[in-house]
Design a protein around this motif. Structure first.
Motif, PDB file in Angstrom:
ATOM      1  N   GLN A  97       0.803  -1.254  -0.118  1.00 13.43           N
ATOM      2  CA  GLN A  97       0.092   0.083   0.030  1.00 13.43           C
ATOM      3  C   GLN A  97       0.894   1.381   0.075  1.00 13.43           C
ATOM      4  N   LEU A  98       1.800   1.208   0.835  1.00 17.45           N
ATOM      5  CA  LEU A  98       2.912   2.476   0.648  1.00 17.45           C
ATOM      6  C   LEU A  98       3.494   2.848  -0.578  1.00 17.45           C
ATOM      7  N   SER A  99       3.818   1.454  -1.098  1.00 18.58           N
ATOM      8  CA  SER A  99       4.523   1.530  -2.649  1.00 18.58           C
ATOM      9  C   SER A  99       3.585   2.134  -3.513  1.00 18.58           C
ATOM     10  N   ILE A 153       3.568   5.770  -5.689  1.00 16.73           N
ATOM     11  CA  ILE A 153       3.483   5.830  -6.997  1.00 16.73           C
ATOM     12  C   ILE A 153       2.430   6.707  -7.626  1.00 16.73           C
ATOM     13  N   ARG A 154       1.239   6.478  -7.116  1.00 14.57           N
ATOM     14  CA  ARG A 154       0.026   7.320  -7.559  1.00 14.57           C
ATOM     15  C   ARG A 154      -0.008   8.594  -7.245  1.00 14.57           C
ATOM     16  N   THR A 155       0.936   8.914  -6.242  1.00 15.70           N
ATOM     17  CA  THR A 155       0.913  10.417  -5.841  1.00 15.70           C
ATOM     18  C   THR A 155       2.302  11.070  -6.347  1.00 15.70           C
ATOM     19  N   GLN A 211      -5.338  -0.837  -9.483  1.00 16.42           N
ATOM     20  CA  GLN A 211      -4.650   0.808  -9.322  1.00 16.42           C
ATOM     21  C   GLN A 211      -3.677   1.042  -9.958  1.00 16.42           C
ATOM     22  N   LEU A 212      -2.572   0.289 -10.183  1.00 17.68           N
ATOM     23  CA  LEU A 212      -1.460   0.696 -10.958  1.00 17.68           C
ATOM     24  C   LEU A 212      -1.644   0.781 -12.428  1.00 17.68           C
ATOM     25  N   LEU A 213      -2.567   0.128 -13.006  1.00 22.23           N
ATOM     26  CA  LEU A 213      -2.997  -0.049 -14.105  1.00 22.23           C
ATOM     27  C   LEU A 213      -3.531   1.358 -14.701  1.00 22.23           C
ATOM     28  N   ASN A 214      -4.271   2.045 -13.825  1.00 20.39           N
ATOM     29  CA  ASN A 214      -5.146   3.084 -14.012  1.00 20.39           C
ATOM     30  C   ASN A 214      -4.332   4.318 -14.846  1.00 20.39           C
ATOM     31  N   ASP A 215      -2.977   4.590 -14.507  1.00 21.00           N
ATOM     32  CA  ASP A 215      -2.537   5.458 -14.891  1.00 21.00           C
ATOM     33  C   ASP A 215      -1.129   5.147 -15.892  1.00 21.00           C
ATOM     34  N   ALA A 216      -0.967   3.774 -15.884  1.00 21.40           N
ATOM     35  CA  ALA A 216       0.164   3.469 -16.707  1.00 21.40           C
ATOM     36  C   ALA A 216       0.245   3.677 -18.373  1.00 21.40           C
TER      37      ALA A 216
END
Length: 430
Positions: A214-216, A220-222, A311-316
């Motif tokens: 969750q921290l990692s 990335i998202r922020t 969550q990671l795919l949303n902005d990849a």
């Protein structure tokens, strides 16, 4: 038993997914009028088969297995074999012999659309699947015979914890109760005791790993930077070992880092996401750090421990993988994808053929309409709703798959011939 009273279908089960799914499947096939037998190769196989009268222990050496298999097929008048994964040595030999003898081969695998579906095919899966030879045009022609909408996934089947629990329990039986199977050799190179230790360790560390993940992900998202995803697999997984050009995950990572360093714009970052079941047998995190230093990328590389991909795919910007089924989630979102191994979804319409450096510099977008046709084809054929490990997932799977196994047509032919049973339109549960 006379010839006239003999069951028309005799199923021989080999090794299955950890846990009670194969036992429940055998029970329902017997209820349907078939005869069912199970070959067990170790105490873990025996522990999850609750019908002693149909259990056949194999205590011989691997070299004796082909003759034993042929003898069982002959003595029991076997018409079908059932197995999970078709590349482990005992299964590969059985599949070859069964095909030569004209038997029907039923292969289960983790879902190509996991985690909401599992894969059921005949003859082979992954790189041995019939999908490898099918074109998108063929699939579109078959879909023209159906007016069904693609089913929606449920919220979840809750399989991950059960998967790890049954894996640890299976290896406990093999480690402490395997005295009757002294010739058993695991199909993976790691010893059974170490496998058990890793499953147990992974199960116990779920809370700590979740916090780290969750921290990692939050960083990335922020972070405000464009990023590309490298989707890792389990190095010991059969899809990676049997259907890819790499023998180790380090080889794959080295190629990715070289391509990223030489092609990606200098403000772009690389996110390396581990497989959800990565258990530490391979020092992936250390290799990521080493390669990042080697290529001068230490401030532009991020490692994420397992978990869900959405969550990671949303902005990849793009994604790369060997042949992970996670590639399907990438394509569903219309994100450019490059694969390096044999994958059932590696179709030229939607998987990039660009050189790696060019791909990172500016990837071409996939044909999303072609992918949606491909996805619908799978969901109407080989992808069966449910799961192997949770009780709810097994119930859902059994509702569909037994009739598919008893059908004279395999899932792909059934759609073309119009004999496929309609699939339940699953509802998303909040």
């Amino acid at each position: 038993m006379t010839a006239s009273s003999r069951p028309s279908r005799v199923f021989l089960f080999l090794q299955g997914p950890h846990g009670p799914f194969f036992n429940a499947l055998g029970k329902m096939l017997r209820a349907a009028g078939a005869q069912v037998w199970r070959v067990g190769f170790n105490a873990g196989d025996r522990a999850f088969w609750f019908h002693p009268a149909s259990y056949i222990p194999f205590r011989g050496t691997p070299e004796e297995w082909p003759d034993t298999f042929a003898r069982i097929v002959s003595e029991k008048n076997v018409t079908d074999i059932v197995l999970y994964g078709d590349t482990r040595p005992i299964h590969a030999k059985a599949v070859a012999a069964a095909k030569a003898a004209g038997l029907t081969v039923h292969v289960f695998e983790e879902g190509y659309m996991r985690p909401y579906w599992v894969t059921y095919e005949r003859g082979g899966s992954n790189g041995n699947s019939r999908l490898m030879e099918m074109s998108i045009t063929e699939m579109q022609s078959a879909l023209a015979l159906s007016d069904m909408e693609a089913p929606l996934p449920p919220a979840h089947w809750g399989d991950m914890r059960q998967h790890m629990f049954y894996g640890a329990l299976y290896h406990w039986f093999v480690m402490f109760r395997n005295g009757d199977y002294r010739n058993f050799r695991p199909h993976r190179s790691l010893g059974v005791a170490k496998e058990f230790q890793l499953y147990l360790q992974r199960f116990l560390l779920i809370p700590a790993h979740a916090a780290d993940r969750q921290l990692s992900t939050w960083r990335i998202r922020t972070g405000g930077f464009p990023y590309h995803l490298a989707l890792l697999q389990l190095e010991h997984d059969s899809s990676f070992q049997e259907h890819s050009p790499f023998s180790t995950m380090t080889e794959f990572l080295a190629e990715i880092f070289d391509g990223f360093a030489g092609g990606a714009p200098p403000h772009h970052h690389l996110v390396v996401k581990a497989h959800p079941l990565e258990d530490g047998r391979v020092p992936v995190r250390q290799e990521v750090k080493r390669l990042a230093r080697l290529h001068g990328l230490s401030n532009r590389v991020h490692y994420v421990r397992g978990g869900k991909l959405a969550q990671l795919l949303n902005d990849a910007r793009t994604a790369v993988t060997v042949n992970s089924t996670a590639g399907q989630q990438v394509l569903w979102r219309g994100i450019p994808l490059k694969v390096f191994g044999d994958a059932v979804y590696a179709k030229p319409e939607f998987v990039s053929t660009q050189p790696l450096r060019e791909f990172f510099a500016g990837a071409a977008r996939p044909d999303n309409r072609a992918y949606k046709d491909y996805r619908r084809f799978l969901l109407e054929t080989s992808q069966v709703p449910g799961g192997f490990y949770s009780r709810r997932g097994r119930r859902q799977l059994l509702r569909h798959v037994v009739d598919m196994m008893l059908s004279p047509d395999d899932p792909y032919d059934a759609l073309k011939l119009g004999t496929a049973a309609p699939r339940q339109q699953l509802r998303i549960v909040n």
